[in-house]
Design an enzyme around this catalytic site. Structure first.
Site, PDB file in Angstrom:
ATOM      1  N   GLY A  40       0.774  -1.243   0.000  1.00 44.26           N
ATOM      2  CA  GLY A  40       0.000   0.000   0.000  1.00 44.26           C
ATOM      3  C   GLY A  40       0.803   1.291   0.000  1.00 44.26           C
ATOM      4  O   GLY A  40       0.384   2.287  -0.576  1.00 44.26           O
ATOM      5  N   GLU A  95       3.969   4.313   5.936  1.00 44.34           N
ATOM      6  CA  GLU A  95       2.795   3.445   5.782  1.00 44.34           C
ATOM      7  C   GLU A  95       1.677   4.199   5.052  1.00 44.34           C
ATOM      8  O   GLU A  95       1.628   5.434   5.085  1.00 44.34           O
ATOM      9  CB  GLU A  95       2.371   2.963   7.193  1.00 44.34           C
ATOM     10  CG  GLU A  95       1.120   2.155   7.307  1.00 44.34           C
ATOM     11  CD  GLU A  95       1.121   0.835   6.558  1.00 44.34           C
ATOM     12  OE1 GLU A  95       1.526   0.808   5.386  1.00 44.34           O
ATOM     13  OE2 GLU A  95       0.629  -0.158   7.128  1.00 44.34           O
ATOM     14  N   ASP A  96       0.814   3.460   4.409  1.00 42.30           N
ATOM     15  CA  ASP A  96      -0.265   4.103   3.662  1.00 42.30           C
ATOM     16  C   ASP A  96      -1.370   4.673   4.550  1.00 42.30           C
ATOM     17  O   ASP A  96      -1.797   5.802   4.384  1.00 42.30           O
ATOM     18  CB  ASP A  96      -0.865   3.135   2.622  1.00 42.30           C
ATOM     19  CG  ASP A  96      -1.306   1.794   3.218  1.00 42.30           C
ATOM     20  OD1 ASP A  96      -1.135   1.568   4.434  1.00 42.30           O
ATOM     21  OD2 ASP A  96      -1.814   0.955   2.443  1.00 42.30           O
ATOM     22  N   ASP A  99      -5.546   2.611  10.558  1.00 45.64           N
ATOM     23  CA  ASP A  99      -6.975   2.394  10.726  1.00 45.64           C
ATOM     24  C   ASP A  99      -7.197   1.997  12.191  1.00 45.64           C
ATOM     25  O   ASP A  99      -7.259   2.857  13.057  1.00 45.64           O
ATOM     26  CB  ASP A  99      -7.381   1.314   9.718  1.00 45.64           C
ATOM     27  CG  ASP A  99      -8.866   1.027   9.676  1.00 45.64           C
ATOM     28  OD1 ASP A  99      -9.644   1.900  10.065  1.00 45.64           O
ATOM     29  OD2 ASP A  99      -9.251  -0.078   9.251  1.00 45.64           O
ATOM     30  N   PHE A 148     -14.071   3.435   3.373  1.00 39.77           N
ATOM     31  CA  PHE A 148     -13.076   2.545   2.794  1.00 39.77           C
ATOM     32  C   PHE A 148     -12.493   3.218   1.563  1.00 39.77           C
ATOM     33  O   PHE A 148     -13.203   3.522   0.624  1.00 39.77           O
ATOM     34  CB  PHE A 148     -13.647   1.166   2.467  1.00 39.77           C
ATOM     35  CG  PHE A 148     -12.551   0.187   2.214  1.00 39.77           C
ATOM     36  CD1 PHE A 148     -11.917  -0.438   3.286  1.00 39.77           C
ATOM     37  CD2 PHE A 148     -12.096  -0.062   0.926  1.00 39.77           C
ATOM     38  CE1 PHE A 148     -10.852  -1.300   3.061  1.00 39.77           C
ATOM     39  CE2 PHE A 148     -11.032  -0.927   0.697  1.00 39.77           C
ATOM     40  CZ  PHE A 148     -10.415  -1.548   1.781  1.00 39.77           C
ATOM     41  N   VAL A 149     -11.184   3.450   1.599  1.00 41.20           N
ATOM     42  CA  VAL A 149     -10.543   4.194   0.516  1.00 41.20           C
ATOM     43  C   VAL A 149      -9.637   3.309  -0.339  1.00 41.20           C
ATOM     44  O   VAL A 149      -9.160   2.275   0.109  1.00 41.20           O
ATOM     45  CB  VAL A 149      -9.725   5.393   1.069  1.00 41.20           C
ATOM     46  CG1 VAL A 149     -10.637   6.456   1.630  1.00 41.20           C
ATOM     47  CG2 VAL A 149      -8.709   4.943   2.115  1.00 41.20           C
ATOM     48  N   ARG A 161      -5.071   0.079  -6.930  1.00 39.62           N
ATOM     49  CA  ARG A 161      -3.885   0.723  -6.352  1.00 39.62           C
ATOM     50  C   ARG A 161      -3.335   1.813  -7.259  1.00 39.62           C
ATOM     51  O   ARG A 161      -2.731   2.778  -6.805  1.00 39.62           O
ATOM     52  CB  ARG A 161      -2.775  -0.318  -6.121  1.00 39.62           C
ATOM     53  CG  ARG A 161      -3.093  -1.355  -5.065  1.00 39.62           C
ATOM     54  CD  ARG A 161      -1.819  -2.131  -4.731  1.00 39.62           C
ATOM     55  NE  ARG A 161      -2.073  -3.357  -3.985  1.00 39.62           N
ATOM     56  CZ  ARG A 161      -2.194  -3.435  -2.668  1.00 39.62           C
ATOM     57  NH1 ARG A 161      -2.136  -2.351  -1.940  1.00 39.62           N
ATOM     58  NH2 ARG A 161      -2.396  -4.589  -2.074  1.00 39.62           N
TER      59      ARG A 161
HETATM   60  P1  IMP Z   1      -4.893  -1.332  10.745  1.00 43.46           P
HETATM   61  O1  IMP Z   1      -4.016  -2.430  11.255  1.00 43.46           O
HETATM   62  O2  IMP Z   1      -6.343  -1.567  11.038  1.00 43.46           O
HETATM   63  O3  IMP Z   1      -4.465   0.048  11.194  1.00 43.46           O
HETATM   64  O4  IMP Z   1      -4.855  -1.400   9.196  1.00 43.46           O
HETATM   65  C1  IMP Z   1      -3.866  -0.891   8.460  1.00 43.46           C
HETATM   66  C2  IMP Z   1      -3.763  -1.614   7.146  1.00 43.46           C
HETATM   67  O5  IMP Z   1      -5.051  -1.987   6.631  1.00 43.46           O
HETATM   68  C3  IMP Z   1      -3.148  -0.693   6.140  1.00 43.46           C
HETATM   69  O6  IMP Z   1      -1.795  -0.978   5.999  1.00 43.46           O
HETATM   70  C4  IMP Z   1      -3.928  -0.954   4.878  1.00 43.46           C
HETATM   71  O7  IMP Z   1      -3.231  -1.909   4.095  1.00 43.46           O
HETATM   72  C5  IMP Z   1      -5.234  -1.570   5.306  1.00 43.46           C
HETATM   73  N1  IMP Z   1      -6.374  -0.604   5.252  1.00 43.46           N
HETATM   74  C6  IMP Z   1      -7.000   0.002   6.281  1.00 43.46           C
HETATM   75  N2  IMP Z   1      -7.987   0.788   5.876  1.00 43.46           N
HETATM   76  C7  IMP Z   1      -7.993   0.709   4.537  1.00 43.46           C
HETATM   77  C8  IMP Z   1      -8.788   1.328   3.512  1.00 43.46           C
HETATM   78  O8  IMP Z   1      -9.708   2.146   3.754  1.00 43.46           O
HETATM   79  N3  IMP Z   1      -8.482   0.986   2.240  1.00 43.46           N
HETATM   80  C9  IMP Z   1      -7.493   0.110   1.923  1.00 43.46           C
HETATM   81  N4  IMP Z   1      -6.726  -0.477   2.830  1.00 43.46           N
HETATM   82  C10 IMP Z   1      -6.963  -0.190   4.127  1.00 43.46           C
HETATM   83 MG    MG Z   2      -0.800  -1.717   4.233  1.00 48.37          MG
END
Ligand code: IMP
Ligand code: MG
Length: 171
Positions: A40, A95-96, A99, A148-149, A161
């Site tokens: 990402g 990081e992208d 969440d 969701f993006v 992507r």
């Molecule tokens: P977390 O562990 O819940 O913070 O999730 C982080 C990872 O989930 C990121 O590295 C993304 O790859 C993926 N992610 C979270 N939200 C989104 C979204 O809205 N679109 C696409 N990927 C997401």
């Molecule tokens: Mg990621």
């Protein structure tokens, strides 16, 4: 599936330029070890590092965190590990999106054990209201609502992507 634009290309470019300037200022003329998180953060990592004049060592790691479709499982596994020795180095994780926070927290703790001199995080997007564990990035591109993006590196089921902007779908 209809994708609506959330953050346009120009807005992304301008914000990333600002983040790069801030990073340059904070690190002074020090060398930075940048660790981009695959897949990402590929677009963000290249765009950001391109604009920083410091000496940079660039590495990538791959982690996976998603169990089913669009919700984080909380379980993070390393799929491609870091080979470089980062002991005593100034590390910047790129990081992208943050969440729930599980992924970034895991990566930061994992890399901290390798005894870098400093460790910071730059994230393009932050869905603050979704956070389940305490972790904040040092550099954040945009705080976004709970949508969701996809695009600019982010995927929906491995697609989209390559969109040059950040878009969203209603879920
Ligand atoms: P977390 O562990 O819940 O913070 O999730 C982080 C990872 O989930 C990121 O590295 C993304 O790859 C993926 N992610 C979270 N939200 C989104 C979204 O809205 N679109 C696409 N990927 C997401
Ligand atoms: Mg990621």
């Amino acid at each position: 599936m209809e994708i609506k634009e959330l953050i346009g290309k120009q807005e992304l470019d301008e914000r990333i330029k600002n983040l790069a300037m801030q990073i340059e200022k904070d690190y002074d003329k020090k060398e930075i070890v940048v660790i981009g998180i695959l897949t990402g953060a590929v677009y963000f990592t290249t765009a950001l590092t391109n604009k920083i004049k410091n000496n940079i060592e660039l590495y990538f790691m791959k982690v996976s965190s998603y169990g089913v479709e669009t919700d984080s499982s909380g379980k993070v596994t390393i799929e491609i590990d870091l080979k470089a020795d980062i002991k005593g180095k100034d590390v910047l994780i790129v990081e992208d999106i943050v969440d729930t926070g599980y992924t970034l927290k895991y990566i930061k703790e994992y890399l901290s054990k390798k005894e870098p001199k400093s460790i910071k995080c730059a994230v393009l997007l932050d869905k603050k209201e979704r956070r389940k564990v305490k972790i904040d990035a040092d550099y954040t591109g945009f705080e976004i609502p709970n949508k969701f993006v996809m695009g600019y590196g982010l995927d929906y089921k491995e697609k989209y992507r390559n969109l040059p902007y950040v878009g969203y779908i209603e879920i």
